[in-house]
Design an enzyme around this catalytic site. Structure first.
Site, short mmCIF file in Angstrom:
data_model
loop_
_atom_site.label_atom_id
_atom_site.label_comp_id
_atom_site.label_asym_id
_atom_site.label_seq_id
_atom_site.Cartn_x
_atom_site.Cartn_y
_atom_site.Cartn_z
N GLU A 222 88.46 -9.90 -65.34
CA GLU A 222 87.17 -9.19 -65.39
C GLU A 222 87.29 -7.91 -66.21
O GLU A 222 88.17 -7.09 -65.97
CB GLU A 222 86.73 -8.85 -63.95
CG GLU A 222 85.42 -8.10 -63.85
CD GLU A 222 84.99 -7.82 -62.40
OE1 GLU A 222 85.83 -7.96 -61.49
OE2 GLU A 222 83.83 -7.44 -62.19
N LYS A 224 85.61 -4.25 -67.92
CA LYS A 224 84.73 -3.17 -67.48
C LYS A 224 84.72 -2.08 -68.54
O LYS A 224 85.74 -1.78 -69.12
CB LYS A 224 85.22 -2.62 -66.15
CG LYS A 224 84.31 -1.57 -65.54
CD LYS A 224 84.57 -1.45 -64.05
CE LYS A 224 83.76 -0.31 -63.49
NZ LYS A 224 83.80 -0.26 -62.03
N HIS A 258 79.01 -4.31 -66.02
CA HIS A 258 80.18 -3.77 -66.72
C HIS A 258 80.02 -3.62 -68.22
O HIS A 258 81.00 -3.67 -68.96
CB HIS A 258 81.40 -4.63 -66.40
CG HIS A 258 81.87 -4.46 -65.00
ND1 HIS A 258 83.09 -4.93 -64.56
CD2 HIS A 258 81.31 -3.85 -63.93
CE1 HIS A 258 83.23 -4.63 -63.27
NE2 HIS A 258 82.16 -3.98 -62.87
C1 RNT Z 1 84.47 -3.30 -59.95
C2 RNT Z 1 84.42 -4.78 -60.12
C3 RNT Z 1 85.09 -5.57 -59.03
C4 RNT Z 1 84.77 -5.06 -57.65
C5 RNT Z 1 85.18 -5.98 -56.53
C6 RNT Z 1 85.18 -5.31 -55.21
O1 RNT Z 1 83.68 -2.63 -60.83
O2 RNT Z 1 83.09 -5.20 -60.27
O3 RNT Z 1 84.76 -6.90 -59.19
O4 RNT Z 1 83.41 -4.77 -57.50
O5 RNT Z 1 86.37 -6.56 -56.83
ZN ZN Z 2 82.77 -7.29 -60.33
#
Ligand code: RNT
Ligand code: ZN
Length: 413
Positions: A222, A224, A258
């Protein structure tokens, strides 16, 4: 004639088969985040929430034990139509009889109760290593830390989580999505942008070097753009995570909170779907920043759903929710957000997608606009209510939520 039957006819006139839409929707799985129930606190540490994410509000009755969180999750589930998975964080490990294992030492057995919970409900489990709210986060850094002891600790955490994810998949018979997100970054202008990313890359290589069954565990990464306290630079930027995913056969994960505020995930999906077998989503609602408000039935949620449906990607997109509001009844927050994801998917399934594409390809943008506007006020609500009826879920959920609040939540100290 019932309202549904009338709606069915009206949709038929638009070239849409409501029965096909309802049948498709009932088999779509949404992965429900466990952390709405306790404001992302978890059970393994007394540390305040860190990592640049924040819950605000102090609504009474939050879950403070595994039994409470499970009961609340159950209540929420009973008010959500459709197939579900539960999405856990490593910080939700359940320790018994005074035993404890730090994040680098957690094992499948610390999640046995969650496995039993999921199996009883016929659900799969998704998983997340927890790279925040822990004393080994030093200077806000984990997998990108220049301190070898810190970096090694978090590499071990990642490996432990892969083993746990594989255990979930084996036990439930349903593949587990294991999402890696790190909060690492800098509040102000860094003197070295590549160093932390090089260390993150090395850490990921080390985590992923342990053997695991890729048909059972889908590792997602993920990105950000910024967080509270990491405004100037995040290590796991979009370019980093996408490049790493592509180069290493992982699955990219997009959280729609994000990105820069005028960027939209709905526009990114088609591009990623052309280059990835699977794509993962965190559906949330950012207001001005990554605020993680409850998902609403709003334009962008619908647009994301349309992109999944009209690109025939319901079986290629892992759909998960990710938001946390502590200012309102948490069960209601859970149910409202997850129902809105299903609602958006139904809305998308009720679009005459072939017709819309044909209008676009014929250059007929005039009628494309007119038809899309007309569809916004088609009798969607009647089809949604029919879905709830078939799923045995009440249209009115606030009555049940208030009842639970009176009898269960208010009794909590
Ligand atoms: C943080 C991310 C992540 C968290 C969770 C709790 O900005 O979005 O996914 O929100 O893992
Ligand atoms: Zn997230």
């Amino acid at each position: 004639m019932s309202r549904y039957m009338e709606a069915k006819k009206l949709y038929e006139a638009l070239g849409v088969d409501t029965e096909a839409a309802l049948n498709t929707l009932k088999d779509v799985t949404v992965s429900v985040h466990c952390w709405q129930g306790d404001d992302v606190v978890g059970f393994d540490s007394k540390e305040a929430l860190s990592g640049g994410i924040q819950t605000t509000g102090n609504y009474p009755g939050k879950a403070t034990s595994p039994a409470e969180l499970m009961a609340d999750f159950d209540k929420a589930l009973s008010l959500m139509p459709g197939k579900k998975k539960i999405n856990l964080h490593a910080s939700y490990a359940i320790f018994e009889d005074g035993e404890y294992a730090d994040r680098d030492k957690i094992e499948p057995k610390h999640f046995a109760k969650w496995v039993a919970f999921a199996k009883e409900r016929g659900m799969g489990i998704d998983f997340n290593p927890t790279y925040f709210s822990h004393p080994m986060v030093k200077d806000g850094l984990t997998l990108s830390s220049p301190d070898e002891e810190v970096r090694a600790f978090w590499v071990e955490h990642g490996r432990a989580c892969i083993r746990i994810a594989e255990y979930f998949a084996e036990e439930t018979g349903i593949p587990t999505v294991m999402n890696i997100w790190i909060p690492d970054g800098y509040k102000d202008i860094p003197g070295d942008r590549m160093g932390p990313r090089a260390r993150f890359k090395k850490s990921l290589d080390e985590i992923l070097s342990i053997p695991y069954d890729k048909s059972k565990v889908y590792v997602t990464l993920e990105s950000k753009v910024f967080g509270i306290g990491v405004e100037a630079y995040t290590v796991g930027s979009a370019e980093f995570t996408l490049s790493y995913s592509t180069a290493n056969g992982l699955t990219p994960l997009m959280d729609n909170g994000h990105y820069h505020p005028t960027e939209v995930v709905s526009d990114k999906l088609s591009a990623l779907l052309l280059f990835n077998e699977k794509v993962a989503l965190h559906v949330t609602r950012p207001i001005r920043w990554d605020s993680d408000h409850v998902v609403l039935f709003d334009d962008e949620t619908r647009e994301i759903a349309k992109e999944i449906v009209r690109n025939d990607a319901l079986d290629r997109v892992f759909i998960a929710t990710d938001y946390f509001d502590a200012s309102i009844n948490r069960i209601s927050a859970w149910v409202t957000g997850v129902r809105n994801v299903s609602k958006a998917l139904l809305f998308a399934l009720l679009q005459p997608n072939a017709k819309l594409k044909a209008l676009q390809d014929a250059g007929n943008m005039t009628e494309l606009m007119v038809l899309q506007e007309e569809l916004k006020t088609a009798p969607f609500g009647d089809v949604w209510e029919e879905f709830l009826r078939r799923e045995g879920v009440p249209a009115d959920y606030i009555t049940a939520v208030r009842e639970y609040e009176k009898t269960v939540l208010e009794a909590r100290a």
